[in-house]
Scaffold this motif. Structure first.
Motif, PDB file in Angstrom:
ATOM      1  N   VAL A  38       0.866  -1.167   0.000  1.00  0.00           N
ATOM      2  CA  VAL A  38       0.000   0.000   0.000  1.00  0.00           C
ATOM      3  C   VAL A  38       0.909   1.224   0.000  1.00  0.00           C
ATOM      4  O   VAL A  38       1.817   1.338   0.811  1.00  0.00           O
ATOM      5  N   SER A  39       0.653   2.131  -0.948  1.00  0.00           N
ATOM      6  CA  SER A  39       1.421   3.367  -0.988  1.00  0.00           C
ATOM      7  C   SER A  39       0.460   4.550  -1.010  1.00  0.00           C
ATOM      8  O   SER A  39      -0.739   4.395  -1.244  1.00  0.00           O
ATOM      9  N   PHE A  40       1.006   5.721  -0.757  1.00  0.00           N
ATOM     10  CA  PHE A  40       0.210   6.943  -0.698  1.00  0.00           C
ATOM     11  C   PHE A  40       0.643   7.876  -1.825  1.00  0.00           C
ATOM     12  O   PHE A  40       1.829   7.999  -2.093  1.00  0.00           O
ATOM     13  N   ASP A  41      -0.331   8.533  -2.454  1.00  0.00           N
ATOM     14  CA  ASP A  41      -0.029   9.406  -3.581  1.00  0.00           C
ATOM     15  C   ASP A  41      -0.915  10.644  -3.547  1.00  0.00           C
ATOM     16  O   ASP A  41      -2.062  10.610  -3.980  1.00  0.00           O
ATOM     17  N   MET A  42      -0.381  11.748  -3.027  1.00  0.00           N
ATOM     18  CA  MET A  42      -1.147  12.996  -2.951  1.00  0.00           C
ATOM     19  C   MET A  42      -1.404  13.578  -4.340  1.00  0.00           C
ATOM     20  O   MET A  42      -2.372  14.306  -4.538  1.00  0.00           O
ATOM     21  N   THR A  43      -0.563  13.239  -5.309  1.00  0.00           N
ATOM     22  CA  THR A  43      -0.765  13.738  -6.667  1.00  0.00           C
ATOM     23  C   THR A  43      -2.123  13.323  -7.203  1.00  0.00           C
ATOM     24  O   THR A  43      -2.835  14.122  -7.820  1.00  0.00           O
ATOM     25  N   GLU A  44      -2.511  12.081  -6.978  1.00  0.00           N
ATOM     26  CA  GLU A  44      -3.813  11.597  -7.451  1.00  0.00           C
ATOM     27  C   GLU A  44      -4.956  12.317  -6.745  1.00  0.00           C
ATOM     28  O   GLU A  44      -5.983  12.589  -7.355  1.00  0.00           O
ATOM     29  N   VAL A  45      -4.771  12.623  -5.473  1.00  0.00           N
ATOM     30  CA  VAL A  45      -5.798  13.358  -4.724  1.00  0.00           C
ATOM     31  C   VAL A  45      -5.988  14.740  -5.343  1.00  0.00           C
ATOM     32  O   VAL A  45      -7.114  15.150  -5.638  1.00  0.00           O
ATOM     33  N   TYR A  46      -4.886  15.461  -5.549  1.00  0.00           N
ATOM     34  CA  TYR A  46      -4.996  16.811  -6.099  1.00  0.00           C
ATOM     35  C   TYR A  46      -5.519  16.801  -7.532  1.00  0.00           C
ATOM     36  O   TYR A  46      -6.306  17.664  -7.908  1.00  0.00           O
ATOM     37  N   ARG A  47      -5.103  15.835  -8.317  1.00  0.00           N
ATOM     38  CA  ARG A  47      -5.619  15.743  -9.686  1.00  0.00           C
ATOM     39  C   ARG A  47      -7.134  15.563  -9.662  1.00  0.00           C
ATOM     40  O   ARG A  47      -7.859  16.219 -10.397  1.00  0.00           O
ATOM     41  N   TYR A  48      -7.609  14.680  -8.784  1.00  0.00           N
ATOM     42  CA  TYR A  48      -9.052  14.476  -8.655  1.00  0.00           C
ATOM     43  C   TYR A  48      -9.750  15.762  -8.201  1.00  0.00           C
ATOM     44  O   TYR A  48     -10.780  16.140  -8.749  1.00  0.00           O
ATOM     45  N   LEU A  49      -9.193  16.446  -7.205  1.00  0.00           N
ATOM     46  CA  LEU A  49      -9.802  17.679  -6.695  1.00  0.00           C
ATOM     47  C   LEU A  49      -9.898  18.747  -7.783  1.00  0.00           C
ATOM     48  O   LEU A  49     -10.927  19.407  -7.928  1.00  0.00           O
ATOM     49  N   PHE A  50      -8.822  18.905  -8.557  1.00  0.00           N
ATOM     50  CA  PHE A  50      -8.847  19.887  -9.642  1.00  0.00           C
ATOM     51  C   PHE A  50      -9.903  19.516 -10.674  1.00  0.00           C
ATOM     52  O   PHE A  50     -10.679  20.361 -11.109  1.00  0.00           O
ATOM     53  N   GLU A  51      -9.949  18.236 -11.062  1.00  0.00           N
ATOM     54  CA  GLU A  51     -10.900  17.801 -12.084  1.00  0.00           C
ATOM     55  C   GLU A  51     -12.347  17.874 -11.593  1.00  0.00           C
ATOM     56  O   GLU A  51     -13.242  18.244 -12.344  1.00  0.00           O
ATOM     57  N   ALA A  52     -12.576  17.510 -10.348  1.00  0.00           N
ATOM     58  CA  ALA A  52     -13.939  17.427  -9.821  1.00  0.00           C
ATOM     59  C   ALA A  52     -14.516  18.771  -9.386  1.00  0.00           C
ATOM     60  O   ALA A  52     -15.727  18.971  -9.481  1.00  0.00           O
ATOM     61  N   PHE A  53     -13.683  19.700  -8.930  1.00  0.00           N
ATOM     62  CA  PHE A  53     -14.213  20.896  -8.287  1.00  0.00           C
ATOM     63  C   PHE A  53     -13.918  22.222  -8.980  1.00  0.00           C
ATOM     64  O   PHE A  53     -14.568  23.217  -8.678  1.00  0.00           O
ATOM     65  N   VAL A  54     -12.946  22.260  -9.878  1.00  0.00           N
ATOM     66  CA  VAL A  54     -12.746  23.481 -10.662  1.00  0.00           C
ATOM     67  C   VAL A  54     -13.745  23.419 -11.810  1.00  0.00           C
ATOM     68  O   VAL A  54     -13.580  22.663 -12.759  1.00  0.00           O
ATOM     69  N   GLU A  55     -14.814  24.190 -11.670  1.00  0.00           N
ATOM     70  CA  GLU A  55     -15.870  24.141 -12.679  1.00  0.00           C
ATOM     71  C   GLU A  55     -15.455  24.852 -13.961  1.00  0.00           C
ATOM     72  O   GLU A  55     -15.656  24.354 -15.060  1.00  0.00           O
ATOM     73  N   LYS A  56     -14.869  26.046 -13.797  1.00  0.00           N
ATOM     74  CA  LYS A  56     -14.398  26.795 -14.954  1.00  0.00           C
ATOM     75  C   LYS A  56     -13.407  27.838 -14.484  1.00  0.00           C
ATOM     76  O   LYS A  56     -13.292  28.126 -13.288  1.00  0.00           O
TER      77      LYS A  56
END
Length: 126
Positions: A63-81
């Motif tokens: 099991v590893s941890f990857d904050m990059t995937e978290v931030y990528r998801y946050l940018f894609e999911a919550f930056v509307e425009k």
């Protein structure tokens, strides 16, 4: 047992439909800003963001941890425009100064959400 008031307006339970506008400075010495509209997260979106942190490899039993995937998801999911308009590819290429400011206005999936202490109280129906 005391009588509890039941919610009459379910809209109090739901996320806002409109995004919140933020102004992000494009450079420390510039007077120009990027406009960023951020959506309010749902409970399940925050749960999903938390799960992006973990990478499970069953074959290697690792099991590893990857904050990059978290931030990528946050940018894609919550930056509307944005204004000027940035494509998803543009957002992946954004400079660290602007990216860090956007990160700070995005929802924090790891913030502690307060839980009502009465939640553990049994109802009369149980």
């Amino acid at each position: 047992m005391e009588q509890k008031k039941v919610l009459g307006d379910k809209s109090k339970l739901l996320t806002r439909k409109e995004s919140e506008l933020h102004y992000v400075k494009v450079d420390p010495e510039s007077d120009e800003y990027l406009k960023v509209w951020v959506k309010e997260p749902t409970f399940f979106q925050l749960e999903q963001a938390q799960m992006k942190l973990f990478n499970v490899n069953m074959q290697a039993q690792d099991v590893s941890f990857d904050m990059t995937e978290v931030y990528r998801y946050l940018f894609e999911a919550f930056v509307e425009k944005t204004e000027p308009m940035l494509s998803p590819l543009d957002l992946l290429r954004i400079n660290p100064y602007v990216g860090n400011q956007i990160k700070n206005i995005l929802p924090d999936p790891f913030s502690i959400v307060e839980v009502d202490p009465d939640l553990k109280v049994k109802s009369e129906m149980q």
